[in-house]
Design a protein around this motif. Structure first.
Motif, PDB file in Angstrom:
ATOM      1  N   GLY A  22       0.795  -1.187  -0.021  1.00 46.37           N
ATOM      2  CA  GLY A  22      -0.032  -0.023  -0.032  1.00 46.37           C
ATOM      3  C   GLY A  22       0.725   1.282   0.076  1.00 46.37           C
ATOM      4  O   GLY A  22       0.159   2.459   0.378  1.00 46.37           O
ATOM      5  N   GLY A  23       2.145   1.355  -0.568  1.00 48.33           N
ATOM      6  CA  GLY A  23       2.968   2.439  -0.238  1.00 48.33           C
ATOM      7  C   GLY A  23       3.107   3.250  -1.516  1.00 48.33           C
ATOM      8  O   GLY A  23       3.871   4.261  -1.572  1.00 48.33           O
ATOM      9  N   ALA A  24       2.569   2.866  -2.538  1.00 55.69           N
ATOM     10  CA  ALA A  24       3.024   3.710  -3.901  1.00 55.69           C
ATOM     11  C   ALA A  24       2.424   4.967  -3.880  1.00 55.69           C
ATOM     12  O   ALA A  24       1.384   5.213  -3.486  1.00 55.69           O
ATOM     13  CB  ALA A  24       2.395   2.669  -5.051  1.00 55.69           C
ATOM     14  N   ARG A  25       3.063   6.098  -4.442  1.00 54.47           N
ATOM     15  CA  ARG A  25       2.488   7.239  -4.597  1.00 54.47           C
ATOM     16  C   ARG A  25       2.733   7.785  -5.962  1.00 54.47           C
ATOM     17  O   ARG A  25       3.475   7.370  -6.775  1.00 54.47           O
ATOM     18  CB  ARG A  25       3.438   8.098  -3.740  1.00 54.47           C
ATOM     19  CG  ARG A  25       3.699   7.759  -2.123  1.00 54.47           C
ATOM     20  CD  ARG A  25       2.087   8.230  -1.361  1.00 54.47           C
ATOM     21  NE  ARG A  25       2.353   7.767  -0.209  1.00 54.47           N
ATOM     22  CZ  ARG A  25       1.475   6.555   0.030  1.00 54.47           C
ATOM     23  NH1 ARG A  25       0.767   6.045  -1.062  1.00 54.47           N
ATOM     24  NH2 ARG A  25       1.422   6.036   1.118  1.00 54.47           N
ATOM     25  N   PRO A  26       2.063   8.739  -6.481  1.00 53.26           N
ATOM     26  CA  PRO A  26       1.834   9.169  -7.549  1.00 53.26           C
ATOM     27  C   PRO A  26       3.185   9.693  -8.115  1.00 53.26           C
ATOM     28  O   PRO A  26       3.726  10.239  -7.337  1.00 53.26           O
ATOM     29  CB  PRO A  26       0.743  10.182  -7.667  1.00 53.26           C
ATOM     30  CG  PRO A  26      -0.014   9.916  -6.518  1.00 53.26           C
ATOM     31  CD  PRO A  26       0.629   9.167  -5.506  1.00 53.26           C
ATOM     32  N   GLY A  27       3.731   9.274  -9.194  1.00 49.35           N
ATOM     33  CA  GLY A  27       4.804   9.695  -9.701  1.00 49.35           C
ATOM     34  C   GLY A  27       6.012   8.706  -9.578  1.00 49.35           C
ATOM     35  O   GLY A  27       6.982   8.622 -10.256  1.00 49.35           O
ATOM     36  N   ASP A  28       5.763   7.622  -8.621  1.00 53.75           N
ATOM     37  CA  ASP A  28       6.640   6.593  -8.434  1.00 53.75           C
ATOM     38  C   ASP A  28       6.929   5.944  -9.915  1.00 53.75           C
ATOM     39  O   ASP A  28       5.745   5.658 -10.736  1.00 53.75           O
ATOM     40  CB  ASP A  28       6.196   5.564  -7.447  1.00 53.75           C
ATOM     41  CG  ASP A  28       6.374   6.074  -6.114  1.00 53.75           C
ATOM     42  OD1 ASP A  28       6.935   7.076  -5.827  1.00 53.75           O
ATOM     43  OD2 ASP A  28       5.996   5.187  -5.151  1.00 53.75           O
ATOM     44  N   ILE A  29       7.949   5.405 -10.125  1.00 54.39           N
ATOM     45  CA  ILE A  29       8.188   4.584 -11.324  1.00 54.39           C
ATOM     46  C   ILE A  29       7.664   2.930 -11.131  1.00 54.39           C
ATOM     47  O   ILE A  29       7.991   2.500  -9.889  1.00 54.39           O
ATOM     48  CB  ILE A  29       9.823   4.531 -11.726  1.00 54.39           C
ATOM     49  CG1 ILE A  29      10.052   5.955 -12.291  1.00 54.39           C
ATOM     50  CG2 ILE A  29      10.113   3.494 -12.744  1.00 54.39           C
ATOM     51  CD1 ILE A  29      11.315   5.921 -12.716  1.00 54.39           C
TER      52      ILE A  29
END
Lengths: 337, 337
Positions: A161-168
């Motif tokens: 659950g840790g993905a953030r917008p902009g992450d590749i």
């Protein structure tokens, strides 16, 4: 092969488990279990003890031949795959499996030497990935059934659950091999040129070294392993992280693409809806990507960027100039054929 | 029954798992899992974390309907029995199970409400015996298959190998009910008078409170649970401890004896070669026996002396004026019918 193993295999050859009996099976299992030196109970007692401190990571899976063994899979490969599917969960969480508890269900007509191969596959795979089988038992069942629970440790497990917008968005390998490999196995397309596709389904390998290295460096924000296929991974990461994904460079394996063309299959299905690739699907902050890629390169592996996390929760992929909206359907048990 | 459960059961009734799909099954499982408050991974991630310190006790078992479900067993009873067989191992080792990892294999034609019953049986049994189901997953399989691994703790687990000559051999209940109960189920002898025998096979209960109490008091030198029958227990205790046993007062259940007479069965088979009674078979130093018996009496249970450990390794039982030399054959998987 040692003399002991040879004579074990001789007594086992062409005799069924019903003829050999449970005691024979159990003696082979118990002799192979790793004793826990700190334990107060000996190997083979009703329970096993494991030393621990802090938080342990636990994950399990079950292998059923009717569902999980493609045609032509050997007992040793079944044993190995049962361990691999659990180790792959550990890899995704950046955790090291240390102990495996293995429970078998075996059909009475299975031959003794087939059992020995299956069990060797379990033991060897366990050790290959840094763990030991510390408890095992057997039961009679209608089909070959292998229940594996792994117990291990992680300094800092990577959540879903840790993905953030902009992450590749990145993966550790190309996709499409298991989908086409399964097709090849079911249609007996066994030519040498498709060997790597068949190898992907018969001898899967988990990305445990890669997961542990990424975890140690604390570079990934979210992680999952592709047991149910890439689309299902993206769906889960999206659901848990509250982000969407744009897949601009789908990781299409070149040989899988050849196979797809040769047999007129759907490349989107092959890449996104295969399953059991046991690759890691990760999100990594843009500024950390090069470092993460260089760590995996140091292991002889690759970190392949395939797109980006987006603020809105849709999942979109571009393939061969077309845009696909992915809905989350991956490979599922209990699906209509 | 809550409204939610009712509506869940309504949507499930008369629909197969293939119709309902894996996501539906998983949503029921995940909603029911106990979150670990210290964990860094959330419920439903690829792995679960458990807090621990020191030595953990781990034991697992697998339930296969074709082998472990007598005719007429309900899904809820199957789920419960799968947990009971693992809790019984903990009871024998004087260990408290805290966490259960459950992996299912389910046939596609199973109905949704049957699955819900099965899963409730698992959850309720887990809680009844002081543990929580913290991880669960499902797979498609040819038969109902339930893999359970329990993780727990023990101050001082009781081994199999500590019996000494002169120790009193004792059990926590009478034997013969499961052997005759199975016979009754297979021959449809369902009269009310045999109800307790049938209850023994459909609703087995482990002796967890008894095992923990004996363990806390440190009164037993060796312990095993009777999953494979009393004879197999004596054989294992003998083998691990290097002693023999003289069984002077075999624990023959009175109703089982009636059944044996009514159907002309063998009382030695019924008492010694049944299995899945889930009673504890213990050795206790003579001077500690009264204290141990009084502890179990305080729990509303019994500690029944049935004989004595002997220096030579033979196992002898006296029944109805005859002497039997027991050879170790208990109930085994993979035995010829």
């Amino acid at each position: 092969m040692s003399g002991e193993v040879q004579s074990m295999e001789e007594e086992a050859r062409d005799r069924s488990l019903v003829e050999l009996g449970e005691d024979w099976i159990l003696s082979k299992i118990l002799k192979s279990l790793k004793p826990i030196s700190e334990g107060r109970l000996q190997v083979g007692d009703d329970a096993v003890e494991i030393p621990s401190s802090g938080l342990l990571v636990v994950s399990g899976d079950m292998f059923f031949a009717s569902t999980d063994a493609p045609p032509g899979m050997k007992p040793r490969q079944m044993g190995s795959k049962a361990i691999v599917s659990v180790v792959s969960d550990f890899a995704a969480k950046a955790a090291q499996p240390l102990y495996f508890i293995v429970e078998l269900g075996l059909p009475g007509k299975m031959r003794g030497d087939e059992f020995l191969e299956l069990w060797s596959g379990i033991l060897e795979a366990g050790r290959d990935y840094g763990g030991e089988v510390v408890a095992g038992d057997t039961n009679q069942a209608l089909e070959i059934s292998i229940g594996v629970v792994g117990i291990g440790v992680s300094e800092k497990p990577i959540p879903r659950g840790g993905a953030r917008p902009g992450d590749i968005l990145a993966v550790t390998g190309m996709f499409g091999k298991t989908y086409t490999g399964l097709h090849a196995a079911f249609h007996s397309n066994l030519e040498e040129r498709w060997r790597p596709l068949l190898d992907a389904i018969y001898n899967p390998r988990p990305r445990i070294r890669e997961g542990l290295a990424i975890g140690r460096a604390r570079l990934a924000t979210a992680s999952i392993d592709s047991s149910d296929g890439l689309e299902a991974c993206l769906f889960e990461l999206s659901r848990w992280s509250g982000v969407g994904f744009e897949v601009t460079d789908p990781p299409i394996d070149p040989l899988a693409r050849e196979y797809v063309s040769a047999y007129n299959l759907d490349v989107v299905e092959a890449v996104f809806r295969g399953g059991e690739e046991y690759e890691l699907v990760l999100t990594i902050p843009r500024e950390s990507f090069d470092e993460a890629a260089s760590i995996l390169k140091g292991l002889g592996s690759r970190l392949i960027p395939i797109g980006e996390a987006k603020p809105d929760r849709s999942i979109v992929a571009w393939i061969d100039g077309k845009t696909y909206h992915l809905s989350g359907r991956g490979w599922r048990h209990f699906s209509h054929p």
